[in-house]
Design a protein around this motif. Sequence first.
Motif, PDB file in Angstrom:
ATOM      1  N   LEU A 278       0.841  -1.198   0.000  1.00 49.25           N
ATOM      2  CA  LEU A 278       0.000   0.000   0.000  1.00 49.25           C
ATOM      3  C   LEU A 278       0.882   1.256   0.000  1.00 49.25           C
ATOM      4  N   LEU A 279       1.996   1.215   0.720  1.00 50.45           N
ATOM      5  CA  LEU A 279       2.911   2.360   0.684  1.00 50.45           C
ATOM      6  C   LEU A 279       3.413   2.580  -0.744  1.00 50.45           C
ATOM      7  N   SER A 280       3.679   1.496  -1.480  1.00 55.57           N
ATOM      8  CA  SER A 280       4.065   1.619  -2.889  1.00 55.57           C
ATOM      9  C   SER A 280       2.970   2.289  -3.687  1.00 55.57           C
ATOM     10  N   GLY A 281       1.722   1.872  -3.434  1.00 56.29           N
ATOM     11  CA  GLY A 281       0.590   2.476  -4.138  1.00 56.29           C
ATOM     12  C   GLY A 281       0.499   3.963  -3.846  1.00 56.29           C
ATOM     13  N   LEU A 282       0.723   4.335  -2.573  1.00 59.01           N
ATOM     14  CA  LEU A 282       0.684   5.761  -2.209  1.00 59.01           C
ATOM     15  C   LEU A 282       1.810   6.517  -2.921  1.00 59.01           C
ATOM     16  N   ALA A 283       3.008   5.939  -2.917  1.00 60.55           N
ATOM     17  CA  ALA A 283       4.140   6.627  -3.549  1.00 60.55           C
ATOM     18  C   ALA A 283       3.873   6.811  -5.033  1.00 60.55           C
ATOM     19  N   GLU A 284       3.298   5.767  -5.658  1.00 61.96           N
ATOM     20  CA  GLU A 284       3.029   5.851  -7.084  1.00 61.96           C
ATOM     21  C   GLU A 284       1.921   6.865  -7.367  1.00 61.96           C
ATOM     22  N   GLY A 285       0.895   6.852  -6.528  1.00 59.36           N
ATOM     23  CA  GLY A 285      -0.239   7.759  -6.751  1.00 59.36           C
ATOM     24  C   GLY A 285       0.086   9.207  -6.401  1.00 59.36           C
ATOM     25  N   LEU A 286       0.745   9.410  -5.270  1.00 57.28           N
ATOM     26  CA  LEU A 286       0.958  10.780  -4.793  1.00 57.28           C
ATOM     27  C   LEU A 286       2.227  11.406  -5.353  1.00 57.28           C
ATOM     28  N   GLY A 287       3.158  10.575  -5.862  1.00 57.86           N
ATOM     29  CA  GLY A 287       4.401  11.138  -6.402  1.00 57.86           C
ATOM     30  C   GLY A 287       5.095  12.009  -5.370  1.00 57.86           C
ATOM     31  N   GLY A 288       5.555  13.177  -5.796  1.00 58.18           N
ATOM     32  CA  GLY A 288       6.303  14.083  -4.920  1.00 58.18           C
ATOM     33  C   GLY A 288       5.549  14.480  -3.658  1.00 58.18           C
ATOM     34  N   ASN A 289       4.201  14.362  -3.685  1.00 54.35           N
ATOM     35  CA  ASN A 289       3.423  14.765  -2.501  1.00 54.35           C
ATOM     36  C   ASN A 289       3.669  13.868  -1.297  1.00 54.35           C
ATOM     37  N   ILE A 290       4.322  12.724  -1.496  1.00 55.58           N
ATOM     38  CA  ILE A 290       4.534  11.819  -0.353  1.00 55.58           C
ATOM     39  C   ILE A 290       5.766  12.258   0.438  1.00 55.58           C
ATOM     40  N   GLU A 291       6.491  13.262  -0.120  1.00 57.17           N
ATOM     41  CA  GLU A 291       7.786  13.634   0.458  1.00 57.17           C
ATOM     42  C   GLU A 291       7.687  13.986   1.952  1.00 57.17           C
ATOM     43  N   GLN A 292       6.692  14.845   2.333  1.00 57.99           N
ATOM     44  CA  GLN A 292       6.648  15.252   3.754  1.00 57.99           C
ATOM     45  C   GLN A 292       6.388  14.044   4.648  1.00 57.99           C
ATOM     46  N   LEU A 293       5.544  13.106   4.173  1.00 59.03           N
ATOM     47  CA  LEU A 293       5.221  11.933   4.993  1.00 59.03           C
ATOM     48  C   LEU A 293       6.483  11.097   5.227  1.00 59.03           C
ATOM     49  N   VAL A 294       7.286  10.922   4.169  1.00 55.09           N
ATOM     50  CA  VAL A 294       8.512  10.131   4.313  1.00 55.09           C
ATOM     51  C   VAL A 294       9.477  10.852   5.255  1.00 55.09           C
ATOM     52  N   ALA A 295       9.543  12.170   5.100  1.00 55.53           N
ATOM     53  CA  ALA A 295      10.475  12.955   5.916  1.00 55.53           C
ATOM     54  C   ALA A 295      10.176  12.783   7.403  1.00 55.53           C
ATOM     55  N   ARG A 296       8.873  12.650   7.740  1.00 55.48           N
ATOM     56  CA  ARG A 296       8.499  12.626   9.159  1.00 55.48           C
ATOM     57  C   ARG A 296       8.418  11.201   9.709  1.00 55.48           C
ATOM     58  N   SER A 297       8.923  10.197   8.961  1.00 51.16           N
ATOM     59  CA  SER A 297       8.788   8.828   9.472  1.00 51.16           C
ATOM     60  C   SER A 297      10.108   8.085   9.326  1.00 51.16           C
ATOM     61  N   ASN A 298      10.193   6.903   9.965  1.00 47.44           N
ATOM     62  CA  ASN A 298      11.431   6.123   9.895  1.00 47.44           C
ATOM     63  C   ASN A 298      11.312   5.002   8.863  1.00 47.44           C
ATOM     64  N   ILE A 299      10.562   5.250   7.779  1.00 47.64           N
ATOM     65  CA  ILE A 299      10.272   4.170   6.846  1.00 47.64           C
ATOM     66  C   ILE A 299      11.549   3.599   6.211  1.00 47.64           C
ATOM     67  N   LEU A 300      12.573   4.439   5.993  1.00 47.75           N
ATOM     68  CA  LEU A 300      13.774   3.914   5.319  1.00 47.75           C
ATOM     69  C   LEU A 300      14.549   2.948   6.215  1.00 47.75           C
ATOM     70  N   THR A 301      14.580   3.256   7.518  1.00 49.89           N
ATOM     71  CA  THR A 301      15.210   2.322   8.464  1.00 49.89           C
ATOM     72  C   THR A 301      14.460   0.987   8.445  1.00 49.89           C
TER      73      THR A 301
END
Length: 890
Positions: free
Chosen positions: A647-670
């Motif tokens: 679902l996160l992939s779906g959000l990234a694909e759908g929202l494109g650059g708009n997902i940036e703030q959400l990623v910035a505020r979370s530890n998803i990359l870890t």
Amino acid sequence: MEYEWKPDEQGLQQILQLLKESQSPDTTIQRTVQQKLEQLNQYPDFNNYLIFVLTKLKSEDEPTRSLSGLILKNNVKAHFQNFPNGVTDFIKSECLNNIGDSSPLIRATVGILITTIASKGELQNWPDLLPKLCGLLDSEDYNTCEGAFGALQKICEDSAEILDSDVLDRPLNIMIPKFLQFFKHSSPKIRSHAVACVNQFIISRTQALMLHIDSFIENLFALAGDEEPEVRKNVCRALVMLLEVRMDRLLPHMHNIVEYMLQRTQDQDENVALEACEFWLTLAEQPICKDVLVRHLPKLIPVLVNGMKYSDIDIILLKGDVEEDETIPDSEQDIRPRFHRSRTVAQQHDEDGIEEDDDDDDEIDDDDTISDWNLRKCSAAALDVLANVYRDELLPHILPLLKELLFHHEWVVKESGILVLGAIAEGCMQGMIPYLPELIPHLIQCLSDKKALVRSITCWTLSRYAHWVVSQPPDTYLKPLMTELLKRILDSNKRVQEAACSAFATLEEEACTELVPYLAYILDTLVFAFSKYQHKNLLILYDAIGTLADSVGHHLNKPEYIQMLMPPLIQKWNMLKDEDKDLFPLLECLSSVATALQSGFLPYCEPVYQRCVNLVQKTLAQAMLNNAQPDQYEAPDKDFMIVALDLLSGLAEGLGGNIEQLVARSNILTLMYQCMQDKMPEVRQSSFALLGDLTKACFQHVKPCIADFMPILGTNLNPEFISVCNNATWAIGEISIQMGIEMQPYIPMVLHQLVEIINRPNTPKTLLENTAITIGRLGYVCPQEVAPMLQQFIRPWCTSLRNIRDNEEKDSAFRGICTMISVNPSGVIQDFIFFCDAVASWINPKDDLRDMFCKILHGFKNQVGDENWRRFSDQFPPPLKERLAAFYGV
């Protein structure tokens, strides 16, 4: 001396008391009993009491004695290695002495106990078991022979492998000839055991059986007319398996076997008929099927068609007379576990844009609540595969029958006709086309039949013809079909709702944007169904909504549609707990919806994003606890994490650059760093898909992790796990586009594996295409590093990319190839014709890419000279020649 063991009277009474209590329907009593039994396991001779009750205490009632044996069996499973030697020996000797108990229930229990001990690796430590049991077969006493055979059958089922290994000195060399002698025994039960034992060794082509194969087949034929259904069933099962492994031995008798199986498929006993019906399914997979069966079709087809009618029992079990059941809540065991299909990144193709390995969603699955497999389903599946073997040659045998069935006044007969029509849809499609203009309207009428079972099968059959319906002008069939199916989605019968929802999802996949004009009407119905559906069908409804979003894409992104669709979805989302498996289909559905709505999903994205990250975090934490202390913490259900990543992939694909703030505020990359190293392939597969999507959407957050991620991606370029490898490959390509020249240090980690994959035989199309694109992209950003290997991959590279449609990924890959050719022109010389062909596959490349192509083509032509070029281009197929001349002037 241990055999002198005698029970203590008081202890015996205590255990009998427990055994009696454990048969109580009261769950609290049962729980106390469970605890007491656990405590008793601390006493070494507790198991002696249990075997004593089972084998010696004949004064007790059978259920209590049997229960004692079953508790002992569980103890053997859990604690056998801790039994003292004396206890083990006592149990073993008691079992062998009582295998012939006069009660069938006790014999069976002793048999189960023997098998459980044997499967604990004890066949080696119990050398006299098999010889003793085989010896007991010769006993004059029926009970002893039957009990020993029952135990042997269970051992053959559980331990087939080890019986055929050197570990035991190949006992089968003695056992199989012995079993064959009993095919002629006077007792039907024993004949049945004998065949069942030998059957365990067919599929593995066990040497000992292959030596006696002729005598086995001869003995089978002798049992063909056996009066005992169980024997006939085992004979049929044997012939079906022999068809797979020893066709050579059956061929001389094929005519007679087919005749026999025709009779058995009509056997009075449904279990025999079902086993026999499997024969046609298996035969259809054999190359010789077409020739062998052709003369039997006039008899076989009516038999299969007849087997497709519901039996009276089916109708009772299916509550076929209950028309309205929509208000009755579903029972939990009705709900099948679903399997989530993780994201696999694939290329769009010219013709269809459909993935090649489409999973068979339209299996004959209309009556899945009875035992999953029955004569009706097997007959329908057999007809389906035969239609695929004979194609339109089957129709002369089918059409006369169909005429009678489809318009029959008895609903059961009519229903079976509609099933037949659906079963032949795939194989006989071409030949059916002339009849469809008459049949489809008739079926659309059947959608409102007064019988629910007719309405539900009609949904399925129509879905099998959806492809044709969509190819006609929409007002002729698509519109009436859609209108009626939407009514059926709101049917008052749950089975019909389910069939209609599934059929509608198939229609959506076929119709795609053809549905756009009707979106408001479709959404109206689907949203209304939310308030109407019980549990099981809700899950199918999510699927229909997700498929709709996949099919119409951005056309769904209109304020009025979002207003209709999102509130009920979010309401369900808020009601479901994190541990509720219903989240899976809902997350999948939202993933499709987010991708389709793009910016329209923004108002809903934050809580959805947050929850997905939490699900991943929770699952990883639970997995760490479980790894550290497995007895304390149970293993998590990783599907929660997989679906959340998707679902996160779906959000990234759908929202494109708009997902940036959400990623910035979370530890998803870890979290992704951990997921990418998970031992479960599906977790890695989904995390690589997400990595690629985040790389496209907000690379600034991914870039600091590249040094950690690239080695992991490199180790996952392992084609043993196709989907993992595919997604890792795709992610590497996306990363290289973003990294540019900074990709240089990472090329050695991945290039060698990619070149190996593109040259492997039998690599699936999707993986080849993604590998080619990624190699092209690496060459685009680091031509000096990749171009030297050009010659090793240019040919498969060109052949795998000629079939995909023009798109961004193809564009960057071809730029890469052109850049590499300019660095290393000699790498392409030998395979230049393949390059020409690949260039010609472009419909309209961007101008600067077209210039690159021109340059290379003319450069090559000038280098070899006109005369050589003419000789070279004379090898081209005419379309290729014309195309290159027209587009590039060569």
